[in-house]
Design a protein around this motif. Structure first.
Motif, PDB file in Angstrom:
ATOM      1  N   TYR A 744       0.862  -1.185   0.000  1.00 24.10           N
ATOM      2  CA  TYR A 744       0.000   0.000   0.000  1.00 24.10           C
ATOM      3  C   TYR A 744       0.895   1.230   0.000  1.00 24.10           C
ATOM      4  O   TYR A 744       1.910   1.272   0.702  1.00 24.10           O
ATOM      5  CB  TYR A 744      -0.883  -0.020   1.250  1.00 24.10           C
ATOM      6  CG  TYR A 744      -1.974   1.024   1.293  1.00 24.10           C
ATOM      7  CD1 TYR A 744      -3.209   0.794   0.683  1.00 24.10           C
ATOM      8  CD2 TYR A 744      -1.796   2.236   1.957  1.00 24.10           C
ATOM      9  CE1 TYR A 744      -4.239   1.735   0.740  1.00 24.10           C
ATOM     10  CE2 TYR A 744      -2.810   3.190   2.022  1.00 24.10           C
ATOM     11  CZ  TYR A 744      -4.034   2.929   1.411  1.00 24.10           C
ATOM     12  OH  TYR A 744      -5.048   3.858   1.461  1.00 24.10           O
ATOM     13  N   GLY A 763      -3.173   3.621  -2.365  1.00 25.95           N
ATOM     14  CA  GLY A 763      -3.561   2.348  -2.964  1.00 25.95           C
ATOM     15  C   GLY A 763      -2.370   1.458  -3.214  1.00 25.95           C
ATOM     16  O   GLY A 763      -1.243   1.754  -2.791  1.00 25.95           O
ATOM     17  N   THR A 764      -2.594   0.375  -3.914  1.00 29.71           N
ATOM     18  CA  THR A 764      -1.504  -0.525  -4.259  1.00 29.71           C
ATOM     19  C   THR A 764      -0.631   0.120  -5.333  1.00 29.71           C
ATOM     20  O   THR A 764      -1.074   1.058  -6.018  1.00 29.71           O
ATOM     21  CB  THR A 764      -2.044  -1.857  -4.801  1.00 29.71           C
ATOM     22  OG1 THR A 764      -2.705  -1.608  -6.055  1.00 29.71           O
ATOM     23  CG2 THR A 764      -3.022  -2.501  -3.832  1.00 29.71           C
ATOM     24  N   ARG A 766       0.029  -0.964  -8.180  1.00 23.92           N
ATOM     25  CA  ARG A 766      -0.673  -1.103  -9.465  1.00 23.92           C
ATOM     26  C   ARG A 766      -1.715  -0.011  -9.629  1.00 23.92           C
ATOM     27  O   ARG A 766      -1.885   0.560 -10.714  1.00 23.92           O
ATOM     28  CB  ARG A 766      -1.321  -2.488  -9.552  1.00 23.92           C
ATOM     29  CG  ARG A 766      -1.900  -2.823 -10.925  1.00 23.92           C
ATOM     30  CD  ARG A 766      -2.488  -4.229 -10.970  1.00 23.92           C
ATOM     31  NE  ARG A 766      -1.440  -5.228 -10.762  1.00 23.92           N
ATOM     32  CZ  ARG A 766      -1.441  -6.078  -9.753  1.00 23.92           C
ATOM     33  NH1 ARG A 766      -2.409  -6.049  -8.843  1.00 23.92           N
ATOM     34  NH2 ARG A 766      -0.471  -6.962  -9.629  1.00 23.92           N
ATOM     35  N   GLU A 767      -2.422   0.296  -8.528  1.00 22.37           N
ATOM     36  CA  GLU A 767      -3.454   1.337  -8.585  1.00 22.37           C
ATOM     37  C   GLU A 767      -2.833   2.714  -8.805  1.00 22.37           C
ATOM     38  O   GLU A 767      -3.403   3.552  -9.525  1.00 22.37           O
ATOM     39  CB  GLU A 767      -4.284   1.308  -7.295  1.00 22.37           C
ATOM     40  CG  GLU A 767      -5.204   0.105  -7.197  1.00 22.37           C
ATOM     41  CD  GLU A 767      -5.856  -0.049  -5.840  1.00 22.37           C
ATOM     42  OE1 GLU A 767      -6.897  -0.726  -5.748  1.00 22.37           O
ATOM     43  OE2 GLU A 767      -5.306   0.497  -4.842  1.00 22.37           O
ATOM     44  N   LYS A 769      -0.085   3.308 -10.435  1.00 27.93           N
ATOM     45  CA  LYS A 769       0.369   3.358 -11.840  1.00 27.93           C
ATOM     46  C   LYS A 769      -0.757   3.821 -12.764  1.00 27.93           C
ATOM     47  O   LYS A 769      -0.518   4.453 -13.793  1.00 27.93           O
ATOM     48  CB  LYS A 769       0.871   1.982 -12.283  1.00 27.93           C
ATOM     49  CG  LYS A 769       2.225   1.597 -11.707  1.00 27.93           C
ATOM     50  CD  LYS A 769       2.619   0.198 -12.108  1.00 27.93           C
ATOM     51  CE  LYS A 769       2.943   0.118 -13.592  1.00 27.93           C
ATOM     52  NZ  LYS A 769       3.470  -1.214 -13.959  1.00 27.93           N
ATOM     53  N   GLU A 770      -1.973   3.532 -12.363  1.00 31.81           N
ATOM     54  CA  GLU A 770      -3.132   3.885 -13.184  1.00 31.81           C
ATOM     55  C   GLU A 770      -3.796   5.183 -12.739  1.00 31.81           C
ATOM     56  O   GLU A 770      -4.759   5.633 -13.358  1.00 31.81           O
ATOM     57  CB  GLU A 770      -4.154   2.740 -13.124  1.00 31.81           C
ATOM     58  CG  GLU A 770      -3.616   1.414 -13.671  1.00 31.81           C
ATOM     59  CD  GLU A 770      -4.530   0.234 -13.376  1.00 31.81           C
ATOM     60  OE1 GLU A 770      -5.545   0.455 -12.665  1.00 31.81           O
ATOM     61  OE2 GLU A 770      -4.234  -0.885 -13.843  1.00 31.81           O
ATOM     62  N   ASN A 771      -3.278   5.784 -11.660  1.00 28.06           N
ATOM     63  CA  ASN A 771      -3.880   6.998 -11.102  1.00 28.06           C
ATOM     64  C   ASN A 771      -3.262   8.234 -11.754  1.00 28.06           C
ATOM     65  O   ASN A 771      -2.070   8.490 -11.606  1.00 28.06           O
ATOM     66  CB  ASN A 771      -3.653   7.019  -9.589  1.00 28.06           C
ATOM     67  CG  ASN A 771      -4.415   8.136  -8.893  1.00 28.06           C
ATOM     68  OD1 ASN A 771      -4.700   9.182  -9.476  1.00 28.06           O
ATOM     69  ND2 ASN A 771      -4.730   7.934  -7.618  1.00 28.06           N
ATOM     70  N   SER A 774      -1.163  10.607  -9.515  1.00 26.30           N
ATOM     71  CA  SER A 774       0.090  10.137  -8.928  1.00 26.30           C
ATOM     72  C   SER A 774       1.283  10.572  -9.770  1.00 26.30           C
ATOM     73  O   SER A 774       1.267  10.498 -11.000  1.00 26.30           O
ATOM     74  CB  SER A 774       0.071   8.610  -8.806  1.00 26.30           C
ATOM     75  OG  SER A 774       1.330   8.130  -8.389  1.00 26.30           O
TER      76      SER A 774
END
Length: 781
Positions: A744, A763-764, A766-767, A769-771, A774
């Protein structure tokens, strides 16, 4: 002029007589695992010889011949080095402003152009000293320039009178300076430490509290506390901690100067509507913008702006001039020095840096690399010991040492350009860069229970914008953000003090006593779910010259016992701080000669031949090894030596090896240990105790500092094991590979200073990377 700096037969420490060529006017990076010999080559060989030659040809009039670390060095020019392990600052009055001299320039600016309030016009001309809180003319008379006052709750301290005198003295009355202070009171009034306060007359109680003003040498317990907690004795930290935790002492802003530490003249003098204290508390970026609007013609302001601009360029825009140097990380201090070199506009210099990217976000590293390349462009040579992938890829030349640490290192594995380095099969670093040994990253993240959280509410310290943050328990949590985004303010300066206040003795940390921080209406929920908390930071471990790894970890006591048993001598004969220490060098093995300008020459002590012990101690051996031989062993070597002799020693050493410290010597002096090494040693010390099997919290600040890719991977395996056992690990980090291995992430930002202080993504990996919000997401694996 030579095109290369050539070193022949470098053999100091574990270096195996290597020959190295370093191109001049280029950026050279020295790589290798921790303990492979990088610092021995860069600092102990190249820099020390550069310093030696300067002193030899300067007017110091001092010349000492010591043992050479090499056969020959050619092509050497003046050398400047900033090594993290030797730039730790301990004077709390030293600030960013005093170190860069910008505070002095502001003091001159205010003395020359300051506008005084009418009520303060006293006929005295303004002087520079009036704007310096470390000056007798400028400091607040109540707090003596500290900005903080300490108040003793006398009613609570002395209670209802049923306590004994020594109980009132907080348990320290039976030893040290407290006992000595009380002796004259006992003798004059014919009482003992066991005498209850109720048995004293009102006059005697008054004297115990405030002194007798000349009747004896007793100064009074309250005045004595004031002296001690203001730094008069070495007991300052311990006594202040006891008083504070017991509720007998409170700290707060000085009511006279409102925390500024300055006198009346400075408080009521302003430029552009701001006092000097207000300017020094601004973020450097904001101060630059403010002064830019004042005047474009004032020469002094322009000089200040030039220095501020340079500090912004090296990623220090988030600091304030009032920031105390001991609170800076090694990376921040190093960049502070780098800024001063750039301002000096020097050329034909050899600059040696120790991991200059430490403490920088991925997005900031590119700017630093550009600045260092500008140093090269001006005709300088830059040599950097570095582990950062992006920095290594930008190097003109690579020197790789190893292959492993300690006695298994010290060989030259590779020397040449970066592209050819990628195919070097013997290197522990090249396979990670070429992709032949990819980093191991998480595919599955640990889930967490929505009810099992630490919730920090109303965090508003420094630039934190009254935020609320949920920290999941039972997982590995990474806290990330650009410099000055609020990571340390959130974790180290808000979460940790709240944990300490609520968990008390169950919150384990070193150097606990610091200046009071007002946290406002901060709340911390969920603490009942934590059994113990371990705060493992990068602060130095032991500051005395004779303190070493073995003494800090506690293994030295057992080693002394083994030698005492083998010789019938007392254990003190195997301590440099007791009977066994050489009386000439005080157990250091070296004699230090000051040669001017803050420089010292360190020469092997002739009396003990550099071992630090008296002959009687050095003659005792265990399996042919004397006490000095044992202290010269690396952790790896010592594990083999002690495996059949002492189980607790072996256990401690094996734990050190697991955190990546197998290369370090048992006798390594603690003042020479870097911040990253200090942190891993503290971690090993706690892990070796075998406690906290479950529901403990570990808080670490950049734990991979100073570690190669190879070593970082091993450390992360250990931290993951801690989480697998039911614990929580919180790490403040910048390394994208490490962050990708967290369960996290909490990302602060979006910028630094006033542009930070908010949570921009959670988030994780992976999350994130898609945000789209970020910043770190694009760098995650």
């Amino acid at each position: 002029m030579n095109k290369y700096i050539e070193i022949k037969n470098a053999h100091i420490h574990n270096l195996k007589g290597i020959d190295v060529k370093i191109p001049r006017n280029k950026l050279t990076v020295i790589t290798g695992v921790s303990g492979s010999g990088k610092s021995s080559l860069a600092f102990d060989t190249l820099y020390e010889e550069g310093k030696h030659r300067y002193l030899m040809f300067s007017n110091s009039g001092f010349m000492v011949e010591g043992e050479s670390a090499f056969d020959q060095i050619t092509g050497l020019s003046p050398t400047v080095a900033v090594e993290q392990r030797i730039i730790r600052q301990s004077n709390p009055r030293s600030t960013v402003g005093t170190k860069t001299k910008i505070s002095n320039m502001l003091a001159i600016l205010f003395a020359t152009y300051g506008e005084r309030e009418n009520k303060c016009e006293g006929g005295r001309p303004l002087t520079m000293e009036m704007f310096q809180k470390n000056s007798a003319k400028g400091m607040c008379v109540k707090c003596l320039g500290k900005g903080i006052v300490k108040k003793i709750d006398e009613e609570k301290l002395f209670g209802d009178g049923s306590q004994k005198i020594e109980d009132v003295c907080l348990g320290v009355g039976k030893r040290g300076s407290t006992k000595k202070m009380l002796e004259s009171f006992y003798k004059y009034y014919k009482v003992t430490g066991d005498t209850p306060l109720n048995n004293l007359t009102s006059d005697e109680l008054f004297v115990l509290k405030y002194g007798d003003y000349g009747k004896s040498s007793f100064i009074g317990f309250i005045p004595w506390i004031t002296e001690v907690t203001n730094g008069a004795f070495s007991a300052t930290g311990r006594l202040e901690q006891m008083l504070t935790e017991a509720g007998y002492m409170e700290k707060g802003k000085c009511p006279k100067c409102q925390g500024m530490g300055l006198g009346e003249e400075a408080i009521h003098t302003s430029i552009g509507g701001k006092t000097i204290s207000e300017m020094e508390q601004m973020y450097i970026k904001d101060l630059y913008e403010f002064l830019s609007k004042l005047s474009t013609k004032n020469r002094l302001i322009q000089e200040i702006l030039t220095k501020l601009e340079c500090m912004i360029d090296v990623g220090l825009y988030h600091l304030a001039l009032s920031r105390s140097l001991p609170t800076l990380s090694g990376g921040e201090i190093q960049r502070l020095f780098l800024a001063s070199y750039i301002i000096a506009d020097m050329d034909a210099i050899i600059f040696i840096f120790d991991e200059p990217t430490i403490g920088l976000h991925e997005i900031e590293k590119a700017k630093l690399i550009d600045i260092i390349k500008k140093l090269v462009g001006k005709g300088n040579t830059v040599v950097a010991v570095e582990h950062d992938e992006g920095f290594i890829r930008q190097a003109d030349y690579i020197i790789d040492l190893g292959p492993d640490a300690g006695i298994l290192g010290g060989a030259k594995i590779y020397e040449g350009d970066f592209n050819t380095f990628l195919s070097c099969g013997d290197s522990r670093t090249a396979p990670y860069l070429s992709g032949k040994r990819p980093f191991v990253h998480k595919e599955d993240y640990r889930g967490f229970n929505e009810t099992k959280l630490l919730t920090l509410k109303n965090a508003s310290l420094h630039n934190l914008k009254n935020i609320t943050v949920d920290i999941p328990l039972g997982v590995m949590v990474g806290v990330v953000g650009v410099s000055g985004s609020g990571k340390s303010s959130l974790i180290s300066e808000t979460l940790v003090p709240k944990l300490k206040a609520l968990l008390k003795s169950k919150c384990i940390m070193e150097d606990e006593v610091e200046e009071a921080i007002e946290l406002g209406e901060v709340e911390l929920l969920g603490v009942s779910q934590i059994k113990k908390c371990y705060v493992i930071d990068q602060k130095p471990i032991g500051r005395t010259r004779t303190s070493c790894l073995a003494t800090y970890t506690g293994t030295m006591d057992r080693i002394r016992q083994l030698f005492a048993k083998a010789s019938d001598l007392p254990p003190g004969f195997f301590s440099v701080n007791a009977q066994g220490g050489c009386p000439i060098c005080k157990g250091e093995g070296e004699v230090h000669y000051h040669v001017g300008y803050g420089n010292f020459i360190h020469v092997k002590c002739e009396a003990c031949e550099g071992i630090g012990f008296i002959p009687e101690s050095a003659e005792v051996t265990l399996e042919g090894k004397n006490i000095k031989d044992v202290l010269e062993m690396s952790v790896d070597e010592a594990i083999t030596f002690f495996s059949d002799k002492d189980e607790p020693i072996t256990h401690m050493l094996e734990t050190l090896k697991r955190v990546g410290m197998g290369y370090i010597k048992l006798g390594q002096k603690t003042p020479t240990i870097s911040g990253g090494e200090s942190q891993r040693i503290k971690l090993a010390k706690e892990l070796s105790k075998g406690q906290a099997a479950k529901d403990s919290l570990y808080i670490l600040d950049e734990p991979t500092t100073g570690l190669s890719f190879y070593d970082s991977e091993k450390l992360m395996v250990l931290l993951q094991e801690l989480v697998d056992k039911g614990n929580t690990v919180i790490i403040i980090e910048h390394d994208s590979h490490v962050l990708s291995s967290c369960d996290y992430l909490i990302e602060m930002g979006a910028g630094g200073g006033k542009d930070g202080g908010e949570v921009i993504a959670t988030g994780t990996p992976r999350e994130l990377k898609e945000n789209p919000h970020s910043i770190i997401g694009r760098y995650l694996c």
